[in-house]
Design a protein around this motif. Structure first.
Motif, mmCIF file in Angstrom:
data_model
loop_
_atom_site.group_PDB
_atom_site.id
_atom_site.type_symbol
_atom_site.label_atom_id
_atom_site.label_comp_id
_atom_site.label_asym_id
_atom_site.label_seq_id
_atom_site.Cartn_x
_atom_site.Cartn_y
_atom_site.Cartn_z
ATOM 1 N N LEU A 279 0.805 -1.217 0.000
ATOM 2 C CA LEU A 279 0.000 0.000 0.000
ATOM 3 C C LEU A 279 0.843 1.274 0.000
ATOM 4 C CD1 LEU A 279 -2.923 -0.807 2.487
ATOM 5 C CD2 LEU A 279 -2.893 -0.989 -0.006
ATOM 6 N N HIS A 280 2.028 1.220 0.614
ATOM 7 C CA HIS A 280 2.806 2.452 0.791
ATOM 8 C C HIS A 280 4.110 2.486 0.011
ATOM 9 C CE1 HIS A 280 0.009 3.817 3.867
ATOM 10 N NE2 HIS A 280 0.064 2.616 4.390
ATOM 11 N N GLY A 281 4.491 1.357 -0.565
ATOM 12 C CA GLY A 281 5.625 1.374 -1.476
ATOM 13 C C GLY A 281 6.993 1.285 -0.838
ATOM 14 N N TRP A 282 7.071 0.929 0.421
ATOM 15 C CA TRP A 282 8.387 0.743 1.057
ATOM 16 C C TRP A 282 8.279 -0.249 2.204
ATOM 17 C CZ3 TRP A 282 9.164 2.759 6.186
ATOM 18 C CH2 TRP A 282 8.158 3.624 6.643
ATOM 19 N N GLU A 283 9.405 -0.855 2.543
ATOM 20 C CA GLU A 283 9.432 -1.905 3.550
ATOM 21 C C GLU A 283 9.770 -1.322 4.920
ATOM 22 O OE1 GLU A 283 11.525 -6.278 4.279
ATOM 23 O OE2 GLU A 283 12.535 -4.758 3.057
ATOM 24 N N TYR A 284 8.826 -1.429 5.841
ATOM 25 C CA TYR A 284 9.061 -1.001 7.224
ATOM 26 C C TYR A 284 9.484 -2.212 8.047
ATOM 27 C CZ TYR A 284 8.010 -0.016 12.102
ATOM 28 O OH TYR A 284 8.101 0.096 13.466
ATOM 29 N N LYS A 285 10.466 -2.011 8.933
ATOM 30 C CA LYS A 285 10.911 -3.091 9.804
ATOM 31 C C LYS A 285 10.913 -2.614 11.255
ATOM 32 C CE LYS A 285 13.865 -5.554 6.499
ATOM 33 N NZ LYS A 285 15.236 -6.068 6.231
ATOM 34 N N ARG A 296 18.040 0.840 10.417
ATOM 35 C CA ARG A 296 17.799 1.912 9.458
ATOM 36 C C ARG A 296 16.817 2.930 10.029
ATOM 37 N NH1 ARG A 296 14.298 1.686 3.815
ATOM 38 N NH2 ARG A 296 14.470 3.927 3.361
ATOM 39 N N PHE A 297 15.803 2.427 10.718
ATOM 40 C CA PHE A 297 14.728 3.294 11.178
ATOM 41 C C PHE A 297 14.898 3.743 12.628
ATOM 42 C CE2 PHE A 297 12.919 0.260 8.064
ATOM 43 C CZ PHE A 297 12.689 1.163 7.033
ATOM 44 N N GLY A 298 15.392 2.864 13.486
ATOM 45 C CA GLY A 298 15.540 3.209 14.892
ATOM 46 C C GLY A 298 14.967 2.143 15.795
ATOM 47 N N TYR A 299 15.244 2.273 17.079
ATOM 48 C CA TYR A 299 14.851 1.269 18.065
ATOM 49 C C TYR A 299 13.353 0.979 18.031
ATOM 50 C CZ TYR A 299 13.756 -0.655 22.684
ATOM 51 O OH TYR A 299 13.269 -1.421 23.714
ATOM 52 N N TYR A 300 12.532 2.014 18.029
ATOM 53 C CA TYR A 300 11.079 1.834 18.084
ATOM 54 C C TYR A 300 10.429 2.884 17.170
ATOM 55 C CZ TYR A 300 6.797 0.129 20.391
ATOM 56 O OH TYR A 300 5.586 -0.456 20.676
ATOM 57 N N ALA A 301 10.770 2.805 15.901
ATOM 58 C CA ALA A 301 10.301 3.794 14.937
ATOM 59 C C ALA A 301 8.797 3.682 14.711
ATOM 60 C CB ALA A 301 11.042 3.622 13.617
ATOM 61 N N LEU A 302 8.113 4.817 14.771
ATOM 62 C CA LEU A 302 6.678 4.871 14.539
ATOM 63 C C LEU A 302 6.433 5.349 13.110
ATOM 64 C CD1 LEU A 302 5.700 6.812 17.809
ATOM 65 C CD2 LEU A 302 5.923 4.334 17.513
ATOM 66 N N GLY A 312 7.273 8.212 6.120
ATOM 67 C CA GLY A 312 8.487 8.222 6.924
ATOM 68 C C GLY A 312 8.245 7.597 8.276
ATOM 69 N N TRP A 313 9.042 7.998 9.250
ATOM 70 C CA TRP A 313 8.957 7.415 10.577
ATOM 71 C C TRP A 313 9.453 8.428 11.612
ATOM 72 C CZ3 TRP A 313 12.087 6.055 6.595
ATOM 73 C CH2 TRP A 313 13.452 6.307 6.749
ATOM 74 N N ALA A 314 9.059 8.174 12.851
ATOM 75 C CA ALA A 314 9.453 9.061 13.948
ATOM 76 C C ALA A 314 9.956 8.230 15.115
ATOM 77 C CB ALA A 314 8.266 9.913 14.389
ATOM 78 N N GLU A 322 10.864 16.583 28.562
ATOM 79 C CA GLU A 322 10.565 17.112 27.228
ATOM 80 C C GLU A 322 10.530 15.986 26.203
ATOM 81 O OE1 GLU A 322 13.175 20.201 26.038
ATOM 82 O OE2 GLU A 322 12.675 21.530 27.720
ATOM 83 N N LEU A 323 9.688 16.156 25.190
ATOM 84 C CA LEU A 323 9.589 15.176 24.122
ATOM 85 C C LEU A 323 10.640 15.471 23.064
ATOM 86 C CD1 LEU A 323 8.021 12.773 22.862
ATOM 87 C CD2 LEU A 323 6.592 14.464 21.690
ATOM 88 N N LYS A 324 11.519 14.506 22.841
ATOM 89 C CA LYS A 324 12.536 14.622 21.809
ATOM 90 C C LYS A 324 12.112 13.789 20.610
ATOM 91 C CE LYS A 324 15.298 16.898 24.638
ATOM 92 N NZ LYS A 324 15.639 18.319 24.444
ATOM 93 N N SER A 325 12.299 14.330 19.434
ATOM 94 C CA SER A 325 11.869 13.621 18.224
ATOM 95 C C SER A 325 12.959 13.613 17.173
ATOM 96 C CB SER A 325 10.598 14.261 17.648
ATOM 97 O OG SER A 325 10.853 15.595 17.236
ATOM 98 N N LYS A 326 13.025 12.504 16.461
ATOM 99 C CA LYS A 326 13.916 12.373 15.321
ATOM 100 C C LYS A 326 13.087 11.796 14.184
ATOM 101 C CE LYS A 326 18.400 10.525 13.890
ATOM 102 N NZ LYS A 326 19.585 9.704 14.305
ATOM 103 N N ILE A 327 12.919 12.586 13.139
ATOM 104 C CA ILE A 327 12.030 12.221 12.033
ATOM 105 C C ILE A 327 12.848 11.800 10.825
ATOM 106 C CG2 ILE A 327 10.071 12.948 10.632
ATOM 107 C CD1 ILE A 327 9.533 13.130 13.636
ATOM 108 N N GLY A 328 12.435 10.695 10.205
ATOM 109 C CA GLY A 328 13.063 10.244 8.968
ATOM 110 C C GLY A 328 12.029 10.124 7.867
ATOM 111 N N PHE A 329 12.480 10.252 6.619
ATOM 112 C CA PHE A 329 11.567 10.199 5.473
ATOM 113 C C PHE A 329 12.065 9.208 4.433
ATOM 114 C CE2 PHE A 329 10.949 14.369 7.360
ATOM 115 C CZ PHE A 329 9.568 14.435 7.430
ATOM 116 N N VAL A 330 11.124 8.556 3.774
ATOM 117 C CA VAL A 330 11.461 7.618 2.713
ATOM 118 C C VAL A 330 12.103 8.358 1.558
ATOM 119 C CG1 VAL A 330 10.554 5.915 1.095
ATOM 120 C CG2 VAL A 330 9.570 6.098 3.384
#
Length: 358
Positions: A279-285, A296-302, A312-314, A322-330
């Motif tokens: 459905l989304h065109g990429w493999e999430y692990k 590639r994505f992180g310990y517990y990528a959402l 992408g993923w967060a 404080e909430l820290k975020s690291k965002i990645g994109f396909v």
């Protein structure tokens, strides 16, 4: 015939359009997967926060005893309405390992719980003298804890609440007092339809794999489940190389507001990796158990949804309140101001959900 985009939109809409309270959402879903990892919250909380307005991390545990729901094993361990739990009980199974290793312990533990009303595992540790025994993961566990788990699996005990995440047990009187249950065929049909409802639209191959996982929760229904899968009543459509199934009576339609959403690795929208990739065109692990250097994505990528697409993923964590975020994109991050605004809105929603702001 629906397009891939229409199928993707339908998957999102039917799963997220629930507009009800906590109990109503659990009843509508039929099953909410549990997982102990808290990053930034447990899977069950992450799943529910996307579907229950104003939901806060820990609300399920806080209100559990008043909801009339149960913890149990289906294709995985999770939270279910009692009518769903009855699809797997009574579990007719062979003796469990702990029952073979220490005969009569389970009966003694059951009687102890019956006398006390509800029991924390440490109360059993103080009462019984059995030491650690081997478990299914190659390590050791207290014998009494294993006995509690076995009695829960058999439907003799239920989880009455959690004390700082630790399960507290009581006798499963609602199963003991049940007058008449479903036939094995009815149970099997109910389980297969539940899986279809939970994850639809679903490729045929994926439903088959899900049904095979019912060997964990309903090993005694293996034959009946196979028959139910073979004779399932569902709508179907061929899209690319996949045949998708979804429940009878549902139409592929509906639309949700264009928002950014961070969804759990075990969310119904993500759970089936085959469907997600198509459905989304990429493999999430899911990489929590992957060595850090190989992630590639992180310990517990959402997975990050923008509208109906996962782009992408967060990775989120709380540090110093404080909430820290690291965002990645396909591919590249969207450049629009609308996306930037909606991304910040989702981060703010997570801050509220995690109790970082009121």
């Amino acid at each position: 015939m629906p397009s891939l985009a229409e199928l993707r939109s339908y998957a999102l809409t039917r799963s997220l359009s629930t507009k009800t309270d906590l109990l109503g959402t659990i009843q509508s879903l039929g099953y909410v997967q549990a997982d102990p990892i808290r990053s930034p919250a447990r899977a069950q909380d992450l799943i529910l926060m996307q579907r229950v307005r104003g939901y806060k991390a820990g609300d399920l545990e806080k209100h559990y005893s008043a909801l009339g729901i149960e913890e149990d094993m289906l294709h995985n361990y999770g939270f279910v309405p009692r009518e769903v739990q009855q699809l797997v009980h009574p579990r007719h199974i062979e003796s469990l390992r702990i029952e073979r290793e220490i005969p009569e312990l389970a009966e003694k533990v059951l009687e102890f719980v019956r006398e006390r009303g509800s029991v924390h595992p440490r109360e059993l540790d103080a009462h019984f003298t059995h030491g650690p025994v081997g478990n299914a993961w190659g390590g050791t566990s207290n014998a009494t804890t294993r006995a509690l788990d076995g009695l829960h699996y058999r439907g003799k005990l239920r989880i009455v609440r959690r004390d700082k995440g630790i399960r507290v047990y009581a006798v499963a009187e609602h199963l003991e007092l049940r007058q008449e249950g479903l036939s094995r065929e009815e149970q099997a049909r109910g389980l297969v339809q539940l899986l279809l409802k939970q994850y639809a639209p679903l490729p045929v191959q994926s439903l088959g794999q899900l049904v095979s996982l019912l060997g964990y929760g309903a090993p005694h229904l293996k034959t009946e489940v196979r028959a139910a899968l073979k004779n399932i009543e569902a709508q179907k459509v061929r899209v690319d190389s996949f045949t998708y199934l979804w429940p009878e009576g549902e139409n592929i339609e509906g639309e949700l507001p264009r928002k950014v959403r961070f969804v759990a690795p075990f969310d119904p929208l993500v759970w089936d990796r085959r469907r997600f990739e198509h459905l989304h065109g990429w493999e999430y692990k899911f990489e929590a158990y992957t060595p850090a250097a190989k992630r590639r994505f992180g310990y517990y990528a959402l997975p990050l949804l923008w509208g109906t697409e996962a782009i992408g993923w967060a990775n989120l964590k709380v540090e110093g309140g404080e909430l820290k975020s690291k965002i990645g994109f396909v591919n590249e991050a969207p450049k629009s101001k609308t996306f930037a605004r909606e991304l910040e809105a989702e981060l703010e929603r997570y801050r509220v959900f995690l109790g970082l702001i009121r």
